[in-house]
Design an enzyme around this catalytic site. Structure first.
Site, PDB file in Angstrom:
ATOM      1  N   TYR A 128     -41.413   8.776-113.221  1.00 48.46           N
ATOM      2  CA  TYR A 128     -40.145   8.216-113.678  1.00 48.46           C
ATOM      3  C   TYR A 128     -40.201   7.837-115.161  1.00 48.46           C
ATOM      4  CZ  TYR A 128     -37.429   7.795-109.325  1.00 48.46           C
ATOM      5  OH  TYR A 128     -36.687   8.047-108.210  1.00 48.46           O
ATOM      6  N   GLU A 244     -37.246   0.277-102.942  1.00 47.84           N
ATOM      7  CA  GLU A 244     -38.347  -0.378-103.636  1.00 47.84           C
ATOM      8  C   GLU A 244     -38.168  -1.886-103.697  1.00 47.84           C
ATOM      9  OE1 GLU A 244     -40.814   0.195-107.842  1.00 47.84           O
ATOM     10  OE2 GLU A 244     -38.893   1.193-107.558  1.00 47.84           O
ATOM     11  N   ASN A 377     -37.828  -7.301-115.190  1.00 51.09           N
ATOM     12  CA  ASN A 377     -37.019  -8.466-114.824  1.00 51.09           C
ATOM     13  C   ASN A 377     -35.862  -8.688-115.787  1.00 51.09           C
ATOM     14  OD1 ASN A 377     -38.809  -8.747-112.754  1.00 51.09           O
ATOM     15  ND2 ASN A 377     -39.361 -10.865-113.205  1.00 51.09           N
TER      16      ASN A 377
END
Length: 396
Positions: A128, A244, A377
């Site tokens: 990815y 995920e 995050n």
């Protein structure tokens, strides 16, 4: 938490605990509990044991070799194995590639790839992130050009976990450079033994090799390895990321790390220090709160709702809490944390107490990563701001 579970779920929890106590190899759990790095054989031995029990892909449909676990069973399994000191169940084949293939792949792809995932004979990695497209994944530039019965892939992927061990990669590639970013991406399955693939190691902060950069130089991938439709890969990528994050809280692991910190404090005569006791109590409250949040999301998923922004909250809080506990553990060690030697930790040489301290430091260093992987995050906070709170977001 027993009152929250049905009798069948309590029985399943007890079954998982008993299985771990009798089937989890002691040498592997010792490594996990003491923070020693795991090798390919450690992961594969444990996953072979799970595969023989039918639990490697427990949440999969029975038609594809699974047990059709619901969200509750998946949660219980993850929490109990983590608390027992089992290795992280490598998600690349079971949690990511497999569900994409059996949901969007054709029958031939299902026959060819799913059995090797269920029986643990094929090791997968995830292609990815790229040097210029990490959390902003839609900007990926690795290209796949159609040439007859194959795609020719050029570019590179980075931070590719365990690619040095992998047999296969599921990979996002750009197949239309003129389309809107998200609309020109495709999902390819790539044999890692294909000529033109070069895997280069990246040493992480803990001194070990978990990560890699993978280069593609005119790599020919059969067109039959395209999953779903060309240029529709972003849809499959979002589906995968939902898998995920739903079980990203890892409260079982948090409890295990906190218990080790408390044991380290006791060993250093700090067990009755009110500051230490206060921190441990606060962490226990935080873990309980995170578990309640996880269970609320699981209840919604079990009722048929799709994971929403709550999964981003779990990702943020779960990864941050692991970091906070591991940092507290190093604080408990004090000067003992300074004698960190990756080679000594890997070889298992040295006195037991010294190795235990190094294991705590190793976990502290490794836990820098969870707030970054799976969508950083910062990106998760943008998702919450935009989709839950209706606030404008800006690109930094």
């Amino acid at each position: 938490m027993t009152a929250l579970w049905s009798n069948a779920e309590v029985d399943f929890r007890d079954e998982v605990r008993e299985f771990c106590s009798t089937q989890l190899p002691r040498d592997i759990s010792d490594k996990v509990l003491h923070g020693q790095p795991l090798q390919r054989d450690d992961y594969m031995r444990w996953q072979d044991i799970l595969a023989s029990r039918g639990w490697l892909a427990g949440f999969w449909p029975k038609d594809y070799g699974g047990q059709e676990w619901g969200a509750s069973e998946s949660y219980i399994f993850q929490e109990e194995t983590a608390r027992a000191g089992a290795p992280w169940l490598l998600p690349f084949g079971v949690n990511y590639a497999g569900p994409v293939i059996f949901t969007f792949g054709n029958e031939e792809q299902k026959r060819r790839h799913l059995p090797g995932i269920v029986d643990n004979s094929v090791f997968w990695c995830q292609g990815y992130s790229e040097p210029g497209a990490g959390s902003d994944l839609a900007r990926l530039s690795t290209k796949a050009r159609r040439d007859g019965d194959a795609y020719v892939v050029n570019g590179s992927k980075i931070w590719t976990s365990m690619a040095q061990w992998a047999d296969m990669m599921f990979c996002l590639v750009r197949t239309n450079s003129d389309a809107r970013l998200q609309q020109g991406i495709s999902f390819l399955l790539i044999d890692m033994n294909t000529p033109g693939i070069n895997v280069q190691p990246i040493q992480s902060i803990d001194g070990f090799r978990h990560l890699n950069q993978v280069f593609f130089d005119d790599v020919r991938v059969p067109a039959t390895n395209l999953v779903g439709e060309e240029n529709k890969g972003w849809t499959y990528a979002k589906f995968l990321l939902g898998h995920e994050r739903v079980l990203s809280a890892e409260t079982g692991k948090a409890r295990r790390l906190l218990a080790r910190a408390e044991s380290a404090a006791q060993a250093r005569g700090l067990g009755k220090d009110w500051r230490i006791r206060d921190k441990i109590a606060r962490f226990e409250v935080d873990i309980h709160a995170l578990e309640w949040m996880s269970l609320r999301l699981l209840a919604d998923v079990t009722a048929g709702a799709a994971p929403g922004t709550e999964s981003s909250l779990l990702k943020i809080r779960g990864s941050s809490l692991l970091q906070e506990i591991s940092e507290f553990s190093v604080d408990v060690l004090g000067p003992d944390a300074l004698a960190y030697d990756p080679q000594m930790l890997s070889d298992g040489t040295g006195i037991d107490e010294e190795l235990r301290s190094m294991g705590i430091v190793h976990d502290f260093l490794f836990q820098r990563a969870p707030t970054i992987w799976g969508g950083s995050n910062e990106i998760q906070r943008n998702i919450i701001a935009k989709h839950a709170l209706g606030l404008p977001t800006t690109r930094v």
